[in-house]
Scaffold this motif. Structure first.
Motif, PDB file in Angstrom:
ATOM      1  N   CYS A 282       0.865  -1.188   0.000  1.00  0.00           N
ATOM      2  CA  CYS A 282       0.000   0.000   0.000  1.00  0.00           C
ATOM      3  C   CYS A 282       0.899   1.235   0.000  1.00  0.00           C
ATOM      4  CB  CYS A 282      -0.908  -0.014   1.219  1.00  0.00           C
ATOM      5  SG  CYS A 282      -1.903   1.473   1.414  1.00  0.00           S
ATOM      6  N   SER A 287       2.707  -1.178   3.694  1.00  0.00           N
ATOM      7  CA  SER A 287       2.617  -2.565   4.143  1.00  0.00           C
ATOM      8  C   SER A 287       1.687  -3.318   3.206  1.00  0.00           C
ATOM      9  CB  SER A 287       2.108  -2.641   5.582  1.00  0.00           C
ATOM     10  OG  SER A 287       0.807  -2.077   5.686  1.00  0.00           O
ATOM     11  N   SER A 288       1.701  -4.629   3.344  1.00  0.00           N
ATOM     12  CA  SER A 288       0.869  -5.459   2.474  1.00  0.00           C
ATOM     13  C   SER A 288      -0.601  -5.254   2.822  1.00  0.00           C
ATOM     14  CB  SER A 288       1.250  -6.935   2.637  1.00  0.00           C
ATOM     15  OG  SER A 288       0.447  -7.743   1.802  1.00  0.00           O
ATOM     16  N   PRO A 289      -1.461  -4.963   1.852  1.00  0.00           N
ATOM     17  CA  PRO A 289      -2.880  -4.693   2.151  1.00  0.00           C
ATOM     18  C   PRO A 289      -3.566  -5.934   2.691  1.00  0.00           C
ATOM     19  CG  PRO A 289      -2.277  -3.868  -0.023  1.00  0.00           C
ATOM     20  CD  PRO A 289      -1.159  -4.739   0.427  1.00  0.00           C
ATOM     21  N   THR A 290      -4.213  -5.790   3.831  1.00  0.00           N
ATOM     22  CA  THR A 290      -4.972  -6.895   4.409  1.00  0.00           C
ATOM     23  C   THR A 290      -6.319  -7.043   3.704  1.00  0.00           C
ATOM     24  OG1 THR A 290      -5.787  -5.348   6.076  1.00  0.00           O
ATOM     25  CG2 THR A 290      -3.854  -6.674   6.643  1.00  0.00           C
ATOM     26  N   VAL A 291      -6.970  -5.936   3.405  1.00  0.00           N
ATOM     27  CA  VAL A 291      -8.208  -5.925   2.618  1.00  0.00           C
ATOM     28  C   VAL A 291      -7.905  -5.097   1.376  1.00  0.00           C
ATOM     29  CG1 VAL A 291     -10.676  -5.413   2.592  1.00  0.00           C
ATOM     30  CG2 VAL A 291      -9.554  -6.079   4.738  1.00  0.00           C
ATOM     31  N   PRO A 292      -7.383  -5.713   0.324  1.00  0.00           N
ATOM     32  CA  PRO A 292      -6.917  -4.926  -0.824  1.00  0.00           C
ATOM     33  C   PRO A 292      -8.062  -4.354  -1.652  1.00  0.00           C
ATOM     34  CG  PRO A 292      -6.642  -7.261  -1.253  1.00  0.00           C
ATOM     35  CD  PRO A 292      -7.134  -7.160   0.156  1.00  0.00           C
ATOM     36  N   CYS A 303      -4.734  -0.411   0.828  1.00  0.00           N
ATOM     37  CA  CYS A 303      -5.558  -0.937   1.907  1.00  0.00           C
ATOM     38  C   CYS A 303      -6.920  -0.251   1.859  1.00  0.00           C
ATOM     39  CB  CYS A 303      -4.913  -0.691   3.270  1.00  0.00           C
ATOM     40  SG  CYS A 303      -3.355  -1.545   3.534  1.00  0.00           S
TER      41      CYS A 303
END
Length: 340
Positions: A282, A287-292, A303
């Protein structure tokens, strides 16, 4: 004939005695009262006295800061337990090397002031300039130390002990509750007396504190001549920085941080790192999107909460990667036809 006229006009030899007797009642009381009114009233600047007290507080704080740095490697919180003893030790050092050796404290010295014993001055009765006079006696110095150093230390320790023992709680015994009430009443009486003393000080210009009034230790000028050179350089610098900080506090919330970042990125020299930037992260929280979710129409992943909050805060939000206007947001991969 002329010699006879001169002899007739000449006063008798004892005429001065008669003139002396007639003039004594007129000038003798005046001279007598003048001898008793030889004291010249002098007014000490109240601002200087307040500034001296403030400078002494600042000096004590500076010494305490340097002393705390010495024990910075000790166990955290250990020095906090002995804070009252540390304050008392610093106050004792200032008293020992200033008032005890007949010297003013650092703040009093900077304001060209010194302590004078008013009791000895009233007993003497004659003052030539209003500035001279004896310093404090040994008894006054010792009582000053007891009141300022010992009194403040005992009161600080008593308050901390009563708070630790929770004397003020209603569940405590009557003895602890009564002691807490007595402490609160003593504190209230002291504050009221200090306020009355402040009013008297503002009216008369004598005795800043109750301790000085009780000891009859008055602050007077140390030297009748003092070169007062006022420099406004630091004041102007402080005013400029205050105005600059207030302007930043006003303008920064109005700026779009992402737009400024993207604008500055165009002039960045490190373009290779931006080209190899991880597209899966994101761009807001990195950080890596949890809910992309993806931004439309540029299709960059975010995110959900990052993109939603930015779009809600800024209606004309632009993508942090490509600076394209974001007109909608779409869930990534799971339901590509769902738009928000």
């Amino acid at each position: 004939m002329s010699s006879n006229l001169r002899a007739a006009e000449a006063p008798p030899e004892d005429a001065w005695v008669h003139a002396y007797d007639t003039l004594i009642p007129q000038w003798l009381p005046h001279s007598h009262s003048h001898s008793h009114q030889s004291r010249i009233p002098i007014s000490i600047s109240r601002v200087n006295q307040f500034d001296a007290a403030r400078l002494d507080v600042e000096m004590s704080a500076m010494l305490k800061e340097q002393l705390v740095k010495v024990f910075s490697l000790m166990k955290p919180g250990m020095l906090f337990q002995y804070e009252a003893e540390l304050d008392a030790f610093l106050e004792f050092l200032i008293w020992r090397f200033s008032i005890w050796v007949d010297k003013p404290t650092p703040g009093i010295s900077l304001m060209n002031l010194r302590y004078r014993d008013e009791r000895a001055l009233e007993a003497r009765g004659k003052v030539r300039t209003g500035l001279e006079g004896p310093g404090l006696t040994v008894a006054q110095k010792l009582w000053y130390c007891v009141a300022t150093v010992g009194g403040q230390y005992i009161w600080a320790r008593l308050q901390s002990f009563s708070a630790f023992r929770r004397w003020g709680d209603s569940e405590q015994r009557s003895l602890g509750r009564g002691a807490w009430t007595l402490i609160q009443r003593i504190e209230g009486i002291y504050k009221a007396a200090s306020f009355c003393n402040l009013l008297l000080f503002l009216y008369t210009g004598r005795y800043r504190t109750l301790i000085e009034r009780a000891l009859r230790a008055r602050l007077v000028y140390g030297s009748p001549i003092m070169n007062r050179a006022v420099s406004f350089e630091y004041m102007n610098r402080q005013l400029v920085w205050n105005e600059f900080s207030e302007m930043l506090l006003l303008l920064l919330p109005l700026l779009n941080s992402s737009s400024v970042k993207n604008f500055l990125r165009l002039f960045s020299k490190d373009k290779s790192s931006s080209s190899t930037e991880d597209d899966s992260a994101c761009p807001i929280c990195q950080s890596s999107p949890t809910v992309p979710f993806i931004a439309l129409p540029c299709q960059h992943r975010y995110c959900y909460y990052c993109l939603r909050t930015r779009c809600a805060a800024v209606p004309s939000f632009r993508c942090s990667r490509c600076n394209e206007p974001v007109v909608a947001m779409q869930r990534h991969a799971n339901n590509p036809n769902q738009k928000q």
